[in-house]
Scaffold this motif. Sequence first.
Motif, PDB file in Angstrom:
ATOM      1  N   ASN A  43      11.495  74.861 117.853  1.00  0.00           N
ATOM      2  CA  ASN A  43      11.756  74.565 116.675  1.00  0.00           C
ATOM      3  C   ASN A  43      11.344  75.185 115.502  1.00  0.00           C
ATOM      4  O   ASN A  43      12.195  75.233 114.558  1.00  0.00           O
ATOM      5  N   ARG A  44       9.990  75.254 115.303  1.00  0.00           N
ATOM      6  CA  ARG A  44       9.664  76.074 114.006  1.00  0.00           C
ATOM      7  C   ARG A  44      10.045  77.499 114.029  1.00  0.00           C
ATOM      8  O   ARG A  44      10.659  77.696 112.785  1.00  0.00           O
ATOM      9  N   LEU A  45      10.173  78.032 115.290  1.00  0.00           N
ATOM     10  CA  LEU A  45      10.561  79.591 115.177  1.00  0.00           C
ATOM     11  C   LEU A  45      12.185  79.402 114.460  1.00  0.00           C
ATOM     12  O   LEU A  45      12.450  80.491 113.882  1.00  0.00           O
ATOM     13  N   LEU A  57      13.803  77.355 112.922  1.00  0.00           N
ATOM     14  CA  LEU A  57      13.961  77.098 111.265  1.00  0.00           C
ATOM     15  C   LEU A  57      13.366  78.006 110.664  1.00  0.00           C
ATOM     16  O   LEU A  57      13.914  78.339 109.491  1.00  0.00           O
ATOM     17  N   ARG A  58      12.007  78.641 110.945  1.00  0.00           N
ATOM     18  CA  ARG A  58      11.821  80.040 110.304  1.00  0.00           C
ATOM     19  C   ARG A  58      12.890  81.077 110.340  1.00  0.00           C
ATOM     20  O   ARG A  58      12.952  81.892 109.103  1.00  0.00           O
ATOM     21  N   LYS A  59      13.644  81.136 111.282  1.00  0.00           N
ATOM     22  CA  LYS A  59      14.530  82.296 111.278  1.00  0.00           C
ATOM     23  C   LYS A  59      15.831  81.959 110.294  1.00  0.00           C
ATOM     24  O   LYS A  59      16.102  82.989 109.821  1.00  0.00           O
ATOM     25  N   ARG A  60      16.025  80.944 110.406  1.00  0.00           N
ATOM     26  CA  ARG A  60      17.157  80.316 109.674  1.00  0.00           C
ATOM     27  C   ARG A  60      16.725  80.535 108.074  1.00  0.00           C
ATOM     28  O   ARG A  60      17.109  81.010 107.218  1.00  0.00           O
ATOM     29  N   LEU A  61      15.289  80.259 107.823  1.00  0.00           N
ATOM     30  CA  LEU A  61      14.906  80.426 106.519  1.00  0.00           C
ATOM     31  C   LEU A  61      15.029  81.878 105.974  1.00  0.00           C
ATOM     32  O   LEU A  61      15.302  82.244 104.872  1.00  0.00           O
ATOM     33  N   THR A  92      12.596  71.484 104.201  1.00  0.00           N
ATOM     34  CA  THR A  92      12.358  69.856 104.321  1.00  0.00           C
ATOM     35  C   THR A  92      12.047  69.724 105.967  1.00  0.00           C
ATOM     36  O   THR A  92      11.049  69.011 106.459  1.00  0.00           O
ATOM     37  N   ASP A  93      12.844  70.258 106.741  1.00  0.00           N
ATOM     38  CA  ASP A  93      12.917  70.216 108.083  1.00  0.00           C
ATOM     39  C   ASP A  93      11.747  70.855 108.573  1.00  0.00           C
ATOM     40  O   ASP A  93      11.075  70.243 109.576  1.00  0.00           O
ATOM     41  N   ASP A 105       5.452  69.706 110.265  1.00  0.00           N
ATOM     42  CA  ASP A 105       4.031  70.096 109.803  1.00  0.00           C
ATOM     43  C   ASP A 105       3.778  71.595 109.419  1.00  0.00           C
ATOM     44  O   ASP A 105       2.844  72.301 109.869  1.00  0.00           O
ATOM     45  N   ASP A 106       4.964  72.194 109.126  1.00  0.00           N
ATOM     46  CA  ASP A 106       4.999  73.619 108.830  1.00  0.00           C
ATOM     47  C   ASP A 106       5.475  73.638 107.321  1.00  0.00           C
ATOM     48  O   ASP A 106       6.525  73.845 107.286  1.00  0.00           O
ATOM     49  N   ASP A 107       4.469  73.831 106.375  1.00  0.00           N
ATOM     50  CA  ASP A 107       4.651  73.964 105.027  1.00  0.00           C
ATOM     51  C   ASP A 107       4.882  75.402 104.485  1.00  0.00           C
ATOM     52  O   ASP A 107       3.933  76.355 104.935  1.00  0.00           O
TER      53      ASP A 107
END
Length: 450
Positions: free
Chosen positions: A120-122, A124-128, A151-152, A157-159
């Motif tokens: 999930n973090r990966l 969202l990071r790609k989207r960012l 926010t997602d 827990d990925d600031d």
Amino acid sequence: MAESRASESVSNPASTSTSRHWTPVSHAKFEVEKFDGSSNFGMWRCEVKDMLVQMNLHFTLGDKPDDMDEIEWERMNLLACSSIRLCLEKEEKYAFTEYDITKKLWKALEDKFMTKSIENRLYLRKRLFRFDYVKGISMNEHLNNFNKIITDLKNLDDDVGDEDKALLLLNSLPDSYDHLTTTLLYGKEKIKYRLVISDLFLLCCHSSDEGLPVSGDESMHEILQKALLRTIHDIDTKFSLEAFNNRYISGSTATIVLLVDGQILVASVGDSKALLCLEKIKSALGDEGASITVLDVEELTRDHHPDRDDERARIEAAGGFVRLWGVPRVNGILAVSRSIGDVYLKRYGVSPVPEVIGWRHLTANDCYLVVASDGIFESLKPQKVCDLLWDANVQVNEMSKSSCSCSSSSSLADRIVNKAFKKGSRDNLSAVVIPLNFTGFPQEPAGQNL
């Protein structure tokens, strides 16, 4: 929309009284959009938690308070769980119908909809990192989309660091915003996300409905108005950067008048003024049939004082306050609510965004255009300024009733500045006077400072 109603009044969860009866709040109405499993769970979770706080049920997300008996604890949990389920769509509610402990229900919701996995973090990071402006949407929508990803990630827990957010947002903007990026990054080793957001809102506040500078067929007046607004923004941005670097606490008002083809456009920031003196014919008192020529004032600007209702609302919404200290002041310090600079009060609602009076046609009766600093009006009323100009004209030509017959000279601005000084004004005294022809075109401007 899911609605929760609360009742009357609230006991304090921190109380240590053994006889305390825990009562939720009622008589208030809370609305949370029902979660359908596909919308933003992080935002929904925040809104539900706020609802529980307002209902005095948020303590059920933790362990049982020592001073609460089991029956009361069970009742509060049932009420909280019921309120949470009311905020779920029916299709999503089935999986959580058996929960009667708020803490367990909350964890089950998070486990299902907010899996903190590396996948999930990966994603969202790609989207960012690939986030880019979509042509045709408003800048406000663009910022909301960006903040949703941030926010997602935070909910996982990925600031994302403040400077990374600022740089990623700048990188997502279209090429027409390159000047903003250059201005913000020039001479800086670090950049704040808050500063980028602030400048984006200021830049877009007077743009098209789409929130971005438009291109294509525009009238010269539209182009000039945009250029004026952009110039004021750039001046404030440049000065603010210098102020941050050198710890300046100063600022300035600004009043600008564009005069083009017999029309004027006025933009003001603060409490300097622009006004017109109009020739009018009025009946003389006590003399039937007689008339006199006078100059009446038409104010083109409105002072940005902190006690003005709309200005106060913006200041208080930003966390500032208005206090009377001789005159109303922002946080008891600044006597204007809009200004160039004053960087340390910007976060409390002090704005450099000008108030604009749209293009106005000049007429044959418009005789003088006056732009003056607030010190002039500390001791002179706007009408008195026009009276002084009329008196000056009469002295030049006592036989003429035309207020536009006097020649342009600095004596007109001298008269205003000197009169304000003699009447006790000790603030900055600056004035520009432009005599206008009947055709609406200006002669050479007259100016004076003291």
